[in-house]
Design a protein around this motif. Structure first.
Motif, mmCIF file in Angstrom:
data_model
loop_
_atom_site.group_PDB
_atom_site.id
_atom_site.type_symbol
_atom_site.label_atom_id
_atom_site.label_comp_id
_atom_site.label_asym_id
_atom_site.label_seq_id
_atom_site.Cartn_x
_atom_site.Cartn_y
_atom_site.Cartn_z
ATOM 1 N N THR A 24 0.828 -1.206 0.000
ATOM 2 C CA THR A 24 0.000 0.000 0.000
ATOM 3 C C THR A 24 0.864 1.259 0.000
ATOM 4 O OG1 THR A 24 -1.738 -1.146 1.215
ATOM 5 C CG2 THR A 24 -1.774 1.267 1.256
ATOM 6 N N ILE A 25 1.884 1.255 0.865
ATOM 7 C CA ILE A 25 2.773 2.415 0.942
ATOM 8 C C ILE A 25 3.507 2.638 -0.374
ATOM 9 C CG2 ILE A 25 4.839 3.335 2.057
ATOM 10 C CD1 ILE A 25 3.904 1.952 4.640
ATOM 11 N N LEU A 26 4.002 1.529 -0.961
ATOM 12 C CA LEU A 26 4.718 1.640 -2.236
ATOM 13 C C LEU A 26 3.800 2.154 -3.349
ATOM 14 C CD1 LEU A 26 6.876 -1.638 -2.171
ATOM 15 C CD2 LEU A 26 7.658 0.723 -1.824
ATOM 16 N N THR A 27 2.549 1.680 -3.343
ATOM 17 C CA THR A 27 1.588 2.143 -4.352
ATOM 18 C C THR A 27 1.316 3.639 -4.194
ATOM 19 O OG1 THR A 27 0.533 -0.037 -4.385
ATOM 20 C CG2 THR A 27 -0.721 1.817 -5.292
ATOM 21 N N MET A 28 1.129 4.075 -2.939
ATOM 22 C CA MET A 28 0.893 5.496 -2.675
ATOM 23 C C MET A 28 2.088 6.337 -3.109
ATOM 24 S SD MET A 28 -0.948 5.315 1.060
ATOM 25 C CE MET A 28 -0.885 7.082 1.252
ATOM 26 N N LEU A 29 3.295 5.840 -2.790
ATOM 27 C CA LEU A 29 4.498 6.563 -3.203
ATOM 28 C C LEU A 29 4.586 6.676 -4.719
ATOM 29 C CD1 LEU A 29 7.233 5.206 -0.753
ATOM 30 C CD2 LEU A 29 6.356 7.543 -0.882
ATOM 31 N N GLY A 30 4.248 5.575 -5.405
ATOM 32 C CA GLY A 30 4.279 5.586 -6.859
ATOM 33 C C GLY A 30 3.340 6.629 -7.443
ATOM 34 N N ILE A 32 2.129 9.313 -5.848
ATOM 35 C CA ILE A 32 2.600 10.656 -5.474
ATOM 36 C C ILE A 32 3.760 11.095 -6.352
ATOM 37 C CG2 ILE A 32 3.711 11.990 -3.644
ATOM 38 C CD1 ILE A 32 2.093 10.249 -1.643
ATOM 39 N N ILE A 33 4.733 10.193 -6.529
ATOM 40 C CA ILE A 33 5.905 10.526 -7.361
ATOM 41 C C ILE A 33 5.491 10.784 -8.804
ATOM 42 C CG2 ILE A 33 8.065 9.615 -8.317
ATOM 43 C CD1 ILE A 33 8.447 8.149 -5.612
#
Length: 205
Positions: A24-30, A32-33
Motif C-alpha cells: 500500500t505504501i509503495l503504491t501510494m508513493l508511486g 505521489i511521485i
C-alpha cells in the motif's frame, strides 16, 4: 442493504490495505511521485518556453532588419571587384511611412579600437539614430542616449555597453563625461547600456 454493502466494502478494503501495508505504501508513493513528476515536467516546460520567448524578445520579436543590397563584380564578371550600397537616408524615411511601422533607425557599423588611459578595446561601433534605443529596448544604467540634436550636429559622443566599460575602466566605474579616443578622435561618453557590449555613436558622426 446497499448502504451495508458499501460499508462492508470499505471495511474490507481497509483491512486489505492493512494486511498489505508495504504494498500500500509503495503504491501510494508511486502515485505521489508520478503526479509530482508530471507537475515538475509541465512547470519546466512552461519555464523554458518563457525563457526562450524572453530571449527572442530581447533581440526584437517585432523588429525587421533591412540590409543594403550589394553588386559585386570580379574575375569573369568584367572589371574589378566593386560594392554598391543601395540604402540611403530617403529609404529610411520611406520605410517609416509604411503602415504598421512604428519606428526606424539607420545603422552603419565598422570595427574600431577604443582607447582610454593605455587600455584598448577592439569592438564593432555602430552609428545609429535616437530611435535605436526604443527599437532595441535598451536600458541605460548611466547617463542618457544619443539625442536627435546630437545626430543633427554630428556630435562626438558615445554610448557604451557596460561590458566594454568594465574592460576599459573597471567594474562599477562611473564614466559619463569621460573621454575616449576612437580612430584618433576624442569622443565623450554620455551613457552606459545595461548588459551590453555595444558601442554607439550618432549616425552622422
Amino acid at each position: 442493504r446497499n448502504k451495508m454493502d458499501i460499508y462492508q466494502l470499505v471495511i474490507l478494503s481497509i483491512e486489505a490495505l492493512k494486511t498489505n501495508l508495504v504494498r500500500t505504501i509503495l503504491t501510494m508513493l508511486g502515485v505521489i511521485i508520478g503526479i509530482a513528476s508530471v507537475i515538475i515536467i509541465v512547470s519546466l516546460g512552461e519555464g523554458a518556453t518563457a525563457s526562450i520567448v524572453g530571449e527572442i524578445s530581447s533581440f526584437g520579436a517585432n523588429v525587421l532588419t533591412v540590409s543594403a543590397g550589394k553588386t559585386t563584380r570580379g574575375p569573369g564578371g568584367g572589371g574589378s571587384g566593386t560594392t554598391v550600397d543601395t540604402l540611403v537616408e530617403d529609404d529610411v524615411n520611406a520605410i517609416l511611412k509604411i503602415n504598421n511601422v512604428e519606428n526606424v533607425s539607420g545603422i552603419v557599423s565598422t570595427s574600431k579600437k577604443i582607447l582610454y588611459d593605455g587600455q584598448t578595446e577592439n569592438t564593432s561601433i555602430k552609428g545609429v539614430e535616437e530611435s535605436y534605443q526604443e527599437i532595441k529596448s535598451l536600458t541605460l544604467s548611466q547617463g542618457s542616449f544619443i539625442s536627435e540634436s546630437q545626430v543633427n550636429t554630428k556630435s562626438k559622443v558615445l554610448v557604451l555597453g557596460d561590458e566594454i566599460v568594465e574592460e576599459l575602466f573597471g567594474e562599477g566605474s562611473q564614466v559619463v563625461g569621460e573621454n575616449v579616443r576612437v580612430d584618433g578622435k576624442s569622443f565623450r561618453i554620455i551613457g552606459v547600456i545595461s548588459e551590453s557590449s555595444e558601442a554607439l555613436v550618432p549616425l552622422s558622426t
